[in-house]
Design an enzyme around this catalytic site. Structure first.
Site, PDB file in Angstrom:
ATOM      1  N   LYS A 191       0.631  -1.092   0.120  1.00  9.96           N
ATOM      2  CA  LYS A 191      -0.140  -0.062   0.113  1.00  9.96           C
ATOM      3  C   LYS A 191       0.984   1.060  -0.015  1.00  9.96           C
ATOM      4  CE  LYS A 191      -3.330  -2.977   0.472  1.00  9.96           C
ATOM      5  NZ  LYS A 191      -4.115  -3.628  -0.610  1.00  9.96           N
TER       6      LYS A 191
HETATM    7  C1  LIG Z   1      -5.244  -4.526   0.533  1.00 10.60           C
HETATM    8  C2  LIG Z   1      -6.521  -4.504   0.381  1.00 10.60           C
HETATM    9  C3  LIG Z   1      -7.390  -4.670   1.518  1.00 10.60           C
HETATM   10  C4  LIG Z   1      -7.135  -5.564   2.632  1.00 10.60           C
HETATM   11  O1  LIG Z   1      -5.889  -5.252   3.373  1.00 10.60           O
HETATM   12  P1  LIG Z   1      -5.054  -5.904   4.133  1.00 10.60           P
HETATM   13  O2  LIG Z   1      -4.293  -4.975   5.250  1.00 10.60           O
HETATM   14  O3  LIG Z   1      -4.235  -6.813   3.120  1.00 10.60           O
HETATM   15  O4  LIG Z   1      -5.997  -6.988   5.003  1.00 10.60           O
HETATM   16  C5  LIG Z   1      -8.761  -4.438   1.286  1.00 10.60           C
HETATM   17  N1  LIG Z   1      -9.295  -3.905   0.249  1.00 10.60           N
HETATM   18  C6  LIG Z   1      -8.729  -3.545  -0.539  1.00 10.60           C
HETATM   19  C7  LIG Z   1      -9.080  -2.663  -1.971  1.00 10.60           C
HETATM   20  C8  LIG Z   1      -7.384  -3.768  -0.847  1.00 10.60           C
HETATM   21  O5  LIG Z   1      -6.454  -3.366  -1.704  1.00 10.60           O
END
Ligand SMILES: *Cc1c(COP(=O)(O)O)cnc(C)c1O
Length: 404
Positions: A191
């Site tokens: 992210k």
């Molecule tokens: C990464 C992501 C999540 C979940 O995040 P995690 O930290 O991996 O649990 C949820 N929604 C979207 C759109 C994502 O890209």
């Protein structure tokens, strides 16, 4: 093998090290402590405070992941038990799986050429059981929030913003996460900013804050104020962030705006080099406040997208794996830990979203800040790429497209 990860992970430095060392030297790794607790460095509390300020929201709860953040949002709103939630078919699986795990029913919606939920296709999906819309700001691009919020208001629905891929993005001058009742963020490795794993929920509603906080920590009131017993209002889980993660989250939050500025400049450079090419357009960007973590090219046809990818060593988004409903067999086959009644009468199948399938078969992700094969963006540049490197990648993409 080339490095992967999100931009935050690429700019780890002494700032993160300093924060983590403070925690380790204090030898107190738990998020709660009294001000005079020996060694307590309150990194999680500080992160929540700074994160909510950066997001322009009243409240933030630090969590262990984006997935737990989404669960806490659903719980805060009391969504479950056969309620329907409208969610796009192009998203990370967590958006859909958390709805199912809450006992609610995911109703899959089409995306448009912004690669986010198509607002013109939402109303047809609303039934008396619909409780919420979960727009997902995919690949850093804010959804068409004006249209979505107008539909929600008209039908009395909640909006839960999945901001996991759009930490720091803004729409019409305000950060995403503030348009719905709640916003969910992820700080995983891929992210915008990263703690390896981690997350946050933001809201501007005190009651929803208390419920989200309580759900993330066994029903406790925020920061365990010593008024707990007898006052716990919700059955919850343990999704607490620890101080080591909080330390990294704090250092990364302080880098967020610089990361976004850098990515926007680098993306603009790459895009400028490609804008006159035949056979392609770019996906629709709903607001310039997008994160600029990726550049998405839309080819005129599926065949052209495939031919390009073959040469670039990449894949059109439709075949990139993780984020397309067609590739989520555990969802399509409803492989719940314990099957509930709720989704038994639902059919999910490959090809159920033809507009989404068409767009994704023509769409190719080029990395700008998020380098992730699973997102179809194993090819491109990263936040550290120099001007020469960006030019070289741009020239390469130009020549590949011109040779199609
Ligand atoms: C990464 C992501 C999540 C979940 O995040 P995690 O930290 O991996 O649990 C949820 N929604 C979207 C759109 C994502 O890209």
């Amino acid at each position: 093998m080339a490095r992967n990860g999100g931009p935050g992970a690429f700019v780890f430095g002494q700032e993160e090290v300093k924060e983590v060392l403070e925690v380790l030297n204090g030898r107190y790794l738990f998020r709660y402590g009294a001000p005079d607790t020996e060694g307590y460095t309150h990194k999680v509390v500080d992160f929540e405070d700074e994160f909510k300020n950066v997001m322009g929201a009243k409240y933030a709860v630090a969590t262990t992941s984006g997935t737990s953040s989404l669960l806490a949002c659903l719980a805060a709103l009391g969504i479950g038990g056969g309620d329907e939630v409208i969610v796009p078919g192009y998203t990370f699986i967590a958006s859909i799986s958390t709805i199912m795990i809450s006992g609610a029913i995911p109703v899959l919606a089409e995306i448009d050429e912004s690669l986010t939920i198509d607002p013109t296709k939402i109303e047809a999906l609303i039934t008396p059981r619909t409780k919420a819309i979960m727009p997902v700001h995919m690949l850093g691009n804010p959804c068409d929030l004006d249209a979505i919020c107008a539909i929600a208001r008209k039908h009395g629905l909640y909006v839960i913003e999945d901001c996991c891929q759009a930490v720091g993005a803004s729409y019409k001058g305000k950060r995403v996460g503030n348009y719905g009742q709640l916003g969910a963020y992820s700080l995983n490795f891929f992210k915008t900013i990263s703690t390896g794993d981690g997350g946050a929920v933001v809201t501007n509603d005190e009651n929803l804050y208390e419920r989200a906080f309580g759900f993330h920590d066994q029903g406790h009131k925020p920061n365990r104020l010593g008024v707990e017993v007898g006052n716990r209002s919700i059955v919850g889980m343990n999704m607490r962030m620890n101080e080591l993660t909080g330390a990294v989250a704090l250092a990364q939050t302080r880098k967020l705006d610089e990361i976004l500025t850098t990515l926007r400049a680098k993306k603009a450079m790459l895009k400028e080099m490609l804008k006159d090419l035949p056979h392609i357009s770019f996906r629709k960007i709903n607001d310039e406040g997008e994160c600029a973590t990726l550049l998405t090219i839309l080819f005129d046809t599926k065949e052209l997208a495939e031919a390009f990818c073959e040469k670039a060593g990449s894949k059109p988004i439709a075949y990139s794996g993780w984020h397309v409903y067609n590739n989520m067999e555990q969802i399509l086959e409803k492989k719940l830990a314990a099957p509930t009644m709720n989704v038994n009468d639902r059919e999910y199948h490959k090809g159920m979203l033809p507009q989404t399938d068409d767009i994704l078969s023509r769409a190719v992700n080029i990395s700008v800040g998020v380098v992730d094969k699973g997102l179809g963006s194993g090819y491109g540049i990263n936040i550290c790429s120099t001007e020469e490197e960006i030019k070289a990648v741009g020239e390469n993409i130009r020549s590949l497209i011109l040779s199609l």
